[in-house]
Scaffold this active site. Structure first.
Site, PDB file in Angstrom:
ATOM      1  N   LYS A   3      38.417   3.689  61.967  1.00 52.54           N
ATOM      2  CA  LYS A   3      39.081   2.695  61.574  1.00 52.54           C
ATOM      3  C   LYS A   3      40.457   2.684  61.935  1.00 52.54           C
ATOM      4  O   LYS A   3      41.282   3.644  62.669  1.00 52.54           O
ATOM      5  CB  LYS A   3      38.935   2.636  60.070  1.00 52.54           C
TER       6      LYS A   3
HETATM    7  C1  PLP Z   1      33.684   1.383  57.903  1.00 50.99           C
HETATM    8  C2  PLP Z   1      33.136   0.227  57.147  1.00 50.99           C
HETATM    9  C3  PLP Z   1      32.689   0.628  55.457  1.00 50.99           C
HETATM   10  C4  PLP Z   1      32.476   1.971  55.159  1.00 50.99           C
HETATM   11  O1  PLP Z   1      33.226   2.822  55.253  1.00 50.99           O
HETATM   12  P1  PLP Z   1      33.089   4.383  55.351  1.00 50.99           P
HETATM   13  O2  PLP Z   1      34.562   5.083  55.195  1.00 50.99           O
HETATM   14  O3  PLP Z   1      32.281   4.820  56.793  1.00 50.99           O
HETATM   15  O4  PLP Z   1      32.125   4.651  54.483  1.00 50.99           O
HETATM   16  C5  PLP Z   1      32.147  -0.291  54.702  1.00 50.99           C
HETATM   17  N1  PLP Z   1      32.238  -1.870  55.370  1.00 50.99           N
HETATM   18  C6  PLP Z   1      32.623  -2.136  56.383  1.00 50.99           C
HETATM   19  C7  PLP Z   1      32.648  -3.450  56.993  1.00 50.99           C
HETATM   20  C8  PLP Z   1      33.018  -1.102  57.386  1.00 50.99           C
HETATM   21  O5  PLP Z   1      33.303  -1.503  58.576  1.00 50.99           O
END
Ligand code: PLP
Length: 399
Positions: free
Chosen positions: A186
């Site tokens: 992210k």
């Molecule tokens: C990455 C992501 C999540 C969840 O994140 P994690 O930290 O990997 O559990 C939820 N929704 C979307 C759209 C994502 O891209």
């Protein structure tokens, strides 16, 4: 998109602060921690940076969504309207609190289609959950109006859109609550982590307790805390928060690089008249983590993907339509309700009904869409090379 590309001395310094004291937990140990409170500091930075009243860190984005839903009172049998194009975590969280994911079509914003949301409302609908995919957003004014009219909760899954804004407000701070993920790919990473943001004190207080076994955090020490409700352990560690603290301070740098690189690559694709681009709602400012573009037909798109693969330039280009993680078409485990433990009958029936659900509107959009991930560390020379090569390959296919 990924903050890990600019990992360095700042992150190491923050992590070392924690390693010096050895207090890796965010709560307690007031003396030995010598004033080091990285999770608290990161929550303060999140509130200030994104402009929300409250922020509760969690161990992941999935944990943040789960926590937000619990704190908002979403539970057994409640229907949550969400898009057919998202990451699997969005429906995992819905199922985790006992609720029912109701998947509906997207539009050329690549997020919830407001008309499809309206058509999916039933007496059991409790929440509308837009997912701001690939850096940009849903039409939040339209969704807010629907939620107001039908007294529904608006929960923003902003996990992929850190730094995007809508009418001057940060994505994730506009609904009743919103979440970010700080997983490794992210925009800001903690390695693993997430946050629930809200302007509602009650939602925050509940999120705070829920992520720490229901502790009320009002006692003189943890042993003296009361437990007004049952919670779980979705805590972030000080080590993870320390990484995030260094990263959030670089957010403006990340965004500026991303916007510059996105614009530069887009200029190449704009020379091909057959290519159109993802629609950003009026008043929206895309975080530019991806450049999402459309070709005129599904056949041409598949052919371009094949040609890019053959030329060795497919890396970083996502054809979600054929991808196992992001689009309903390939979510067989969901449609067959394959879970390790028993889920409610209501959930099972709803999931199996997805085997017969059709999403022609979403299919027509997703089958023509390619998202190119934007790197923070591309040089101008690399963008030129990439852009020219992409244009050459695409032109060759579309003739
Ligand atoms: C990455 C992501 C999540 C969840 O994140 P994690 O930290 O990997 O559990 C939820 N929704 C979307 C759209 C994502 O891209």
């Amino acid at each position: 998109m990924p903050g890990f590309e600019l990992f360095g001395v700042e992150e190491r310094k923050e992590v070392n602060d924690v390693l010096e004291t050895g207090i890796l937990m965010r709560y307690g140990f007031d003396g030995p921690r010598k004033g080091i409170w990285k999770a608290l500091e990161l929550e303060e930075a999140i509130k200030k940076t994104f402009g929300c009243d409250y922020a509760q860190l969690t161990s992941s984005g999935t944990a943040a969504l789960t926590t937000a839903m619990a704190a908002l009172g979403i539970g057994s049998g409640d229907e949550v309207i969400m898009p057919s194009f998202t990451f699997v975590a969005s429906f995992e969280a819905v199922l985790g609190v006992g609720a029912i994911p109701v998947l509906v079509d997207i539009d050329e914003t690549l997020t919830l289609n407001p008309a499809a949301v309206r058509a999916a409302i039933t007496p059991k609908t409790k929440c509308v959950m837009p997912v701001h995919m690939c850096g940009s957003m849903a039409d939040l004014d339209a969704l807010q109006a629907i939620c107001k009219e039908h007294k529904l909760i608006l929960l923003e899954d902003a996990c992929q859109s850190i730094g995007g804004t809508y009418k001057g407000k940060a994505l994730g701070t506009i609904g009743d609550a919103g979440t970010f993920s700080f997983d490794f790919v992210k925009m800001i990473t903690c390695a693993e982590g997430g946050v629930v943001m809200t302007n509602n004190k009650d939602v925050y207080t509940k999120s705070d307790g829920y992520t720490d076994h229901g502790h009320d955090h009002l006692g003189v020490d943890r042993g003296a805390d009361l437990h007004p409700f049952i919670g779980y352990n979705y805590r972030i560690s000080e080590l993870h928060a320390a990484v995030g603290l260094a990263q959030i301070r670089k957010l403006d740098t990340f965004l500026a690089l991303q916007k510059k690189n996105n614009k530069a690559l887009r200029a190449y694709l704009e020379t091909i008249p057959e290519i159109t681009f993802r629609v950003v709602p009026e008043g929206g400012d895309d975080s530019c983590s991806f450049l999402s573009w459309f070709l005129p037909t599904a056949e041409l798109t598949q052919a371009v993907i094949d040609a890019m693969k053959a030329e060795g330039i497919l890396a970083g280009n996502f054809y979600w339509y054929a991808n196992n993680w992001h689009y309903i078409r390939k979510w067989d485990h969901l449609k067959q309700a394959i879970t390790l433990n028993r889920i409610s009958n209501e959930q099972e029936v709803a999931l199996k009904a997805l085997q017969h659900a059709e999403f022609p509107v979403s299919d027509a959009i997703m089958s023509r869409c390619v998202s190119t991930a934007i790197s923070l560390v591309w040089t101008d020379e690399q963008i030129k090379e990439k852009g020219e090569k992409m244009v050459e390959v695409i032109r060759k296919v579309i003739g």
